[in-house]
Design a protein around this motif. Structure first.
Motif, PDB file in Angstrom:
ATOM      1  N   ILE A 623       0.839  -1.204   0.000  1.00  0.00           N
ATOM      2  CA  ILE A 623       0.000   0.000   0.000  1.00  0.00           C
ATOM      3  C   ILE A 623       0.874   1.254   0.000  1.00  0.00           C
ATOM      4  CG2 ILE A 623      -1.664   1.345   1.356  1.00  0.00           C
ATOM      5  CD1 ILE A 623      -2.811  -1.401   2.299  1.00  0.00           C
ATOM      6  N   TYR A 624       1.876   1.256   0.885  1.00  0.00           N
ATOM      7  CA  TYR A 624       2.768   2.420   0.967  1.00  0.00           C
ATOM      8  C   TYR A 624       3.466   2.680  -0.356  1.00  0.00           C
ATOM      9  CZ  TYR A 624       2.378   3.010   6.049  1.00  0.00           C
ATOM     10  OH  TYR A 624       1.920   3.277   7.296  1.00  0.00           O
ATOM     11  N   LEU A 625       3.993   1.607  -0.938  1.00  0.00           N
ATOM     12  CA  LEU A 625       4.710   1.791  -2.211  1.00  0.00           C
ATOM     13  C   LEU A 625       3.783   2.304  -3.301  1.00  0.00           C
ATOM     14  CD1 LEU A 625       7.190  -1.223  -2.517  1.00  0.00           C
ATOM     15  CD2 LEU A 625       7.631   1.105  -1.774  1.00  0.00           C
ATOM     16  N   ALA A 626       2.589   1.715  -3.359  1.00  0.00           N
ATOM     17  CA  ALA A 626       1.644   2.140  -4.395  1.00  0.00           C
ATOM     18  C   ALA A 626       1.258   3.603  -4.192  1.00  0.00           C
ATOM     19  CB  ALA A 626       0.407   1.259  -4.374  1.00  0.00           C
ATOM     20  N   GLU A 627       1.085   3.987  -2.941  1.00  0.00           N
ATOM     21  CA  GLU A 627       0.685   5.363  -2.660  1.00  0.00           C
ATOM     22  C   GLU A 627       1.783   6.345  -3.082  1.00  0.00           C
ATOM     23  OE1 GLU A 627      -0.061   6.198   1.444  1.00  0.00           O
ATOM     24  OE2 GLU A 627      -0.982   8.130   1.007  1.00  0.00           O
TER      25      GLU A 627
END
Lengths: 771, 197
Positions: A623-627
């Motif tokens: 999630i963090y990377l995608a964000e």
């Protein structure tokens, strides 16, 4: 205006919906280049009789580009016309021979291949090698008729019988092809197998092919003796002298024997491996692995034999290795791909390129490695494990044959591994509370349908990535519908079930008092079942959606200026997936707590002991990377456009980012995944993107931190450790890149910034260079 | 029948001035041999004369030719029609002779066809291109096409294809959706996103 020629419709052959039969013999007489029309489609389209000038022949003499007029015939149908004598279209064109018999009579496939036994052995080895190349070419997507069965020896199974070596080899080839065709047909890995399994008119099953192994063993035994005999020291020679050597040149005897032995043994073990893998419920996997190991070692020997064969044939083996289809570099005797075009299976008329021998060997090495991974699989009874295994397996990009074997192993008789009923699989996956095994709940129509969805999901995951993604996109809607149906069914029908369960619960509690069921009333059991299943169905749906999105990277469907919307969508889907996974774990956790009978303290315990499960934390990293990448790719897109003095990205000549967004995620939106998400929420989310936004920096930092912390939780799981490592690398690199860009000011023109997938298959690494 | 569109990287280039190229709409049977020669030279797929006729007789307004000093150097051949309840345009062939590539001829040809499709009421335009055909992919990308699907071993030569799609805007739909979304945003979506952070 040309005059129409109406042709008599031949009354003896009725015209069907798809065909028109017309007697054109008169026309053919006078036309040297006529057009024969086959495969006509029914027509509703414009009747262009009058509008098309010169379209019909004015007399019986057809000229180039003219057309015979049939009843249901239009311009669209005319496209299916085949031009006679055009080598690209006319499969009936005579190239060398009219028939197999003619080819044989002309000496195209002599038995024996030569009266000189040394030459004969050389030629047989060439045939073996070329057949291997043909087989690999077939596996790679060409028709059997144009590849393996371009071998005239295979087309006439009985002719080879006086030549034990050639005969046994041809038999094992046919048997192997047969075995592979049956696995691929069983698996129905969609569209791909169409050409692959086409065997009409080919002698795929020769009489006695089932005995191929015993014949092959006998031949192997003979050659082993010949090898021993030629290697024996002179003192012992007398003892073994009664053995006739393989061929006439004693200097070459040993190497020829060896070259033949590894080829024969490879075929034997390969056939054994395929047969063992087909055993039900994965019972033959261990045995298959042993044969696979033997195959690989024989392939090594085959490779090594090339030097001898090559130098023996032409004195050198330097050039042309890329193109030749045999180890020796010689053209094999007895092959003619054009024969089948004329005679049997539907074959495209154009010649195909057979893989080189070296490429064929590499193909088989890869295939065997893939099959070995498959055979070492432990048949995980948990669906989550199965899905992960399939996804990992697909990362090796296995070809059709390996994928077909995977599918046949996973799904058989509508059961997982042909062993576990689907409902049992679902019960475990959704962590359902225990209830009577034969209970009618599992016969509920909606649950049966859910079971079918699980089976089709497994099958889809075994197909090639392109097909897989399309199918996953479509199946999403089915899962969505299934969710709604389940919700309804649980509300209505399970009320009836709960009344029956109440009766049974009493007796059940006596039978198994230690289980949770003893503590639950029947209606709350139903509640639990529905809650668990619904959460699980949602989790699966989001898992499918995330796989759908991720596969787009592998298939190169996204261009860099679309990364922003793709990462944003991934971000939203990952959040939902993490949410549902967490919820599922929480519900089963609750059940576990209750089982432990700590009713009084359970809530306090939950609050104090509870830690977010590692699986969810891993998703959190994603999630963090995608964000962060959403924001970054947005800024990158803006900067790139600014540097090129272009206007805002959403303005193209014909459409805007809005249309591209809706097209890319059409299937997800149709299934309301996630609900409600639209282009406008995406647009809004990128409004706040700017370089100094701490969110982006923190996302990379947090992903890195969690990934490092998680290492210990997955120490037993090498795949996940590798995934954590990839996440760390992306987060670390991108964090550094971001700092660098910030320090050097905004994305200045002299700075070249672009994305690479050097560390992770779908999380891009930001590369910064001064141009 | 699955035609392909192509525009590969050029080798030697003929420098042109903007006005030197003349674009002509398909004008009749006399143009057919020009189109056929161009396509036959550049594409490997076997097309009979009937394939060309199908397109240019039924949709002459969608085919264009590019001439340089009287020589035909490029062409585009298209169709349109109902496809699964969508009125869709289809680019069947796009060819520019190698020395003339990289100068916007293909873009101009295909843009003309797409404009006619748009005016004729098409909702979208599709085509297939080899995954290795970087030139064509970039060209269509600039025009707003997305890569909707990958088609496994689509061509006879075993190469995969991308199905490219261009969706035309539908202004009335967009406005109403925007209004709906604005309502939503204030409630659930903001909540959804914030919650997840």
């Amino acid at each position: 205006m040309a005059e129409k020629v109406r042709l008599p419709i031949n009354p003896s052959i009725p015209s069907g919906e798809q065909t028109v039969w017309a007697d054109i013999s008169l026309l053919l007489d006078s036309a040297c280049k006529a057009i024969v029309v086959e495969y006509l489609l029914p027509t509703e389209e414009i009747d262009s009789n009058e509008s098309v000038r010169g379209y019909y022949s004015s007399d019986a003499n057809l000229r180039d580009g003219e057309l015979i007029h049939g009843e249901n015939f239009n311009l669209f149908a005319a496209m299916s016309a085949l031009e006679i004598m055009d080598p690209k279209m006319d499969s009936g064109i005579v190239r060398r021979y009219y028939s197999v018999d003619e080819a044989i009579d002309s000496g195209a496939a002599p038995v024996p291949l030569s009266s000189d036994r040394t030459v004969d052995v050389q030629c047989v080895i060439d045939i073996m090698d070329h057949l291997l190349a043909c087989e690999a070419t077939w596996h790679k997507g060409h028709s059997l008729a144009q590849t393996v069965f371009s071998c005239i020896y295979l087309l006439k199974p009985d002719r080879t019988s006086p030549h034990a070596l050639l005969h046994s080899y041809c038999r094992v080839i046919r048997a192997t092809c047969n075995s592979v065709v049956s696995v691929v047909s069983d698996a129905r890995t969609n569209e791909e197998e169409d050409l692959f399994t086409m065997t009409y008119g080919l002698p795929l099953k020769g009489d006695g092919d089932e005995k191929c192994l015993s014949m092959l063993n006998a031949v192997e035994e003979t050659i082993s003796r010949q090898l021993r005999a030629c290697k024996a020291p002179p003192s012992k020679k007398r003892v073994v002298e009664d053995i006739e050597p393989l061929q006439t040149n004693p200097d070459l005897e040993e190497e020829f024997c060896k070259a033949l032995l590894c080829r024969i043994r490879f075929r034997k073990h390969f056939y054994h491996a395929l047969t063992a893998m087909k055993r039900p419920q994965g019972r033959g996997l261990e045995l298959a692995r042993k044969h696979i190991a033997c195959c690989l070692s024989e392939l090594d020997s085959i490779l090594k034999s090339s030097e001898f064969l090559c130098s023996n044939a032409c004195g050198t083996c330097e050039d042309g290795l890329e193109d030749r289809t045999t180890a020796s570099g010689c053209q094999p005797i007895g092959f003619d791909a054009s024969l089948n075009c004329r005679l049997s299976a539907p074959t495209p008329p154009r010649a195909i390129k057979i893989l080189s021998w070296i490429k064929a060997v590499e193909y088989f090495q890869k295939l065997l490695h893939d099959l070995d991974i498959l055979c070492s699989y432990s048949l995980d009874p948990l669906l989550e494990g199965v899905l992960r295994f399939v996804v990992e397996f697909q990362k090796f990009q296995p070809d059709l044959v390996a994928r077909a074997h995977l599918q046949v192993l996973l799904v058989h008789d509508g059961k997982l591994y042909g062993r576990d009923p689907v409902f049992t699989v679902i019960s475990k996956a959704a962590a359902l509370p225990e209830f009577p095994k034969d209970h009618e709940i599992q016969n509920n129509e909606v649950l049966v349908q859910l079971g079918q969805l699980v089976i089709s999901l497994l099958k889809i995951l075994c197909t090639n990535a392109a097909w897989q993604r399309r199918k996953l996109g479509k199946i999403l809607q089915d899962w969505r519908v299934s969710y709604m149906q389940l919700e309804l069914a649980f509300k209505k029908e399970f009320r009836d079930i709960s009344s029956t369960l109440i009766d049974e619960a009493g007796s059940l509690a006596e039978l198994i008092p230690s289980t949770a069921i003893g503590h639950l009333s029947a209606s709350s059991l139903c509640d639990k079942i529905s809650k668990h299943i619904l959460v699980w169905v949602e989790e699966q749906t989001y898992w499918i959606a995330s796989r759908f999105l991720v596969l787009g990277f592998e298939l190169e469907l996204y261009s860099p200026n679309e990364y922003c919307m793709v990462y944003w969508y991934m971000y939203v889907v990952f959040i939902k997936l993490a949410e549902k996974t967490h919820l599922k774990m929480l519900t089963s956790h609750e059940t576990g707590k209750r089982k432990a009978k700590k009713k009084k303290d359970s809530l306090k315990d939950l609050a104090r002991d509870y830690q977010i499960p590692p699986g969810v934390l891993l998703l959190q990293c994603h999630i963090y990377l995608a964000e962060a990448l959403t924001m970054f790719s947005f800024l990158q897109m803006l900067a790139a456009l600014r540097n090129e003095h272009k206007v805002f990205p959403s303005l193209g000549p014909f459409n805007t980012e809005y249309e591209r967004f809706n097209q890319h995620f059409e299937l997800l939106q149709k299934a309301s995944i996630p609900d409600p998400v639209t282009f406008f929420s995406y647009e809004e989310s990128t409004m706040n993107a700017h370089l100094s936004n701490p969110v982006m920096h923190n996302c990379f930092k947090d992903a890195l931190r969690i990934a490092k912390e998680l290492r210990s939780s997955f120490s037993h799981d090498p795949e996940r450790v590798a995934e954590l490592r990839r996440i760390e690398q992306v987060a670390e690199h991108n964090g550094v890149a971001l700092n660098l860009i910030c320090r050097l000011g905004t994305l200045e023109p002299s700075l070249k910034v672009y994305f690479e997938f050097s560390h992770h298959p779908y999380f891009a690494t930001v590369v910064v260079k001064r141009s | 029948m699955e035609p392909i569109a192509t525009e590969k990287e050029g080798e030697t280039t003929i420098e042109l001035e903007g006005s030197e190229i003349e674009y002509v709409s398909y004008g009749g049977e006399h143009h057919l041999p020009l189109i056929m020669r161009l396509v036959d030279e550049e594409l490997s797929e076997p097309y009979s004369i009937f394939t060309y006729r199908y397109f240019v007789y039924l949709w002459p307004q969608l085919s264009f030719l590019a001439f340089h000093r009287g020589k035909c150097v490029g062409t585009v051949v298209c169709k349109m029609g109902e496809h699964r309840r969508t009125f869709r345009g289809y680019i069947a062939m796009l060819v520019v002779l190698k020395p003339y590539r990289g100068q916007g001829i293909a873009t101009e040809l295909v843009t003309r066809s797409i404009k006619v499709m748009m005016e004729s009421g098409c909702e979208e335009v599709t085509l297939e291109a080899e995954v290795t055909n970087k030139g064509a992919l970039a060209l269509y990308g600039r025009l707003g096409f997305i890569r909707a699907k990958r088609l496994f071993r689509y061509y006879l030569n075993g190469v995969d294809a991308f199905r490219l799609k261009l969706l035309f805007p539908r202004p009335e739909l967009q406005t109403s959706l925007q209004m709906m979304a604005t309502k939503h945003e204030n409630h659930e979506e903001r909540h959804l996103l914030q919650e997840s952070l």
